[in-house]
Design an enzyme around this catalytic site. Structure first.
Site, mmCIF file in Angstrom:
data_model
loop_
_atom_site.group_PDB
_atom_site.id
_atom_site.type_symbol
_atom_site.label_atom_id
_atom_site.label_comp_id
_atom_site.label_asym_id
_atom_site.label_seq_id
_atom_site.Cartn_x
_atom_site.Cartn_y
_atom_site.Cartn_z
ATOM 1 N N GLU A 156 0.817 -1.200 0.025
ATOM 2 C CA GLU A 156 0.119 0.183 -0.095
ATOM 3 C C GLU A 156 0.831 1.171 0.011
ATOM 4 O O GLU A 156 0.566 2.311 -0.533
ATOM 5 C CB GLU A 156 -0.764 0.036 1.054
ATOM 6 C CG GLU A 156 -1.950 -1.213 1.085
ATOM 7 C CD GLU A 156 -2.819 -1.066 2.426
ATOM 8 O OE1 GLU A 156 -3.978 -0.757 2.330
ATOM 9 O OE2 GLU A 156 -2.435 -1.239 3.420
ATOM 10 N N TYR A 168 -13.036 27.704 2.328
ATOM 11 C CA TYR A 168 -12.987 26.220 1.691
ATOM 12 C C TYR A 168 -11.642 25.800 1.237
ATOM 13 O O TYR A 168 -11.148 24.678 1.344
ATOM 14 C CB TYR A 168 -13.760 26.218 0.427
ATOM 15 C CG TYR A 168 -15.433 26.376 0.791
ATOM 16 C CD1 TYR A 168 -16.092 25.395 1.274
ATOM 17 C CD2 TYR A 168 -15.841 27.404 0.343
ATOM 18 C CE1 TYR A 168 -17.352 25.475 1.386
ATOM 19 C CE2 TYR A 168 -17.373 27.569 0.393
ATOM 20 C CZ TYR A 168 -17.933 26.830 1.112
ATOM 21 O OH TYR A 168 -19.155 26.863 0.845
ATOM 22 N N GLU A 215 -8.019 5.842 10.626
ATOM 23 C CA GLU A 215 -8.298 6.563 12.017
ATOM 24 C C GLU A 215 -7.382 7.599 12.224
ATOM 25 O O GLU A 215 -7.832 8.624 12.720
ATOM 26 C CB GLU A 215 -8.483 5.513 13.122
ATOM 27 C CG GLU A 215 -9.628 4.763 12.908
ATOM 28 C CD GLU A 215 -9.348 3.428 12.167
ATOM 29 O OE1 GLU A 215 -9.887 2.333 12.241
ATOM 30 O OE2 GLU A 215 -8.223 3.501 11.214
ATOM 31 N N LYS A 231 -11.173 4.487 1.534
ATOM 32 C CA LYS A 231 -10.117 4.056 0.760
ATOM 33 C C LYS A 231 -10.747 3.488 -0.621
ATOM 34 O O LYS A 231 -11.494 2.254 -0.559
ATOM 35 C CB LYS A 231 -9.010 3.036 1.421
ATOM 36 C CG LYS A 231 -8.000 2.726 0.796
ATOM 37 C CD LYS A 231 -7.052 1.580 1.190
ATOM 38 C CE LYS A 231 -6.344 2.389 2.242
ATOM 39 N NZ LYS A 231 -5.295 1.259 2.770
#
Length: 120
Positions: A23, A54, A73, A99
């Protein structure tokens, strides 16, 4: 008390997060949704200082997404803390980070973490 919410939906990032080495090498697409609650004022003055910029929220999230970590997390907690630190007048924040097609063999779909926090 009256509140209003400012949201950003479908922010996409390509990043290198994950517990597994592949990953960190291959990377993946992520999608972020943010909703921030603010106390409604008696009279809104059409002033950016009364709400959120923004572009600054996006820059905070983009910077955090560039630093690889193991867990989603960790990312949402860092984003939430950084946004609150920048705008301590916010009353709540909700973050949803997905993901896209995580490496789970033949499985398809998204893994997602949702984080909610209210501030006094």
């Amino acid at each position: 008390m009256d509140f209003y919410q400012v949201s950003w939906q479908g922010l996409r990032f390509y990043a290198y997060h994950g517990f597994f080495p592949e990953e960190r090498i291959l990377g993946n697409w992520y999608e972020l949704n943010i909703t921030i609650s603010l106390l409604s004022l008696e009279e809104f003055q059409d002033n950016l200082e009364q709400t959120l910029d923004y572009s600054q929220v996006y820059q905070i999230c983009q910077t955090i997404m560039k630093e690889p970590v193991d867990l989603l997390e960790t990312l949402v907690e860092k984003m939430g803390s950084s946004i609150f630190h920048r705008w301590p007048h916010i009353k709540g924040i909700e973050l949803s980070l997905s993901k896209i097609n995580p490496p789970l063999g033949q499985s398809q779909g998204n893994s997602c973490i949702q984080w909610h926090k209210t501030f006094e």
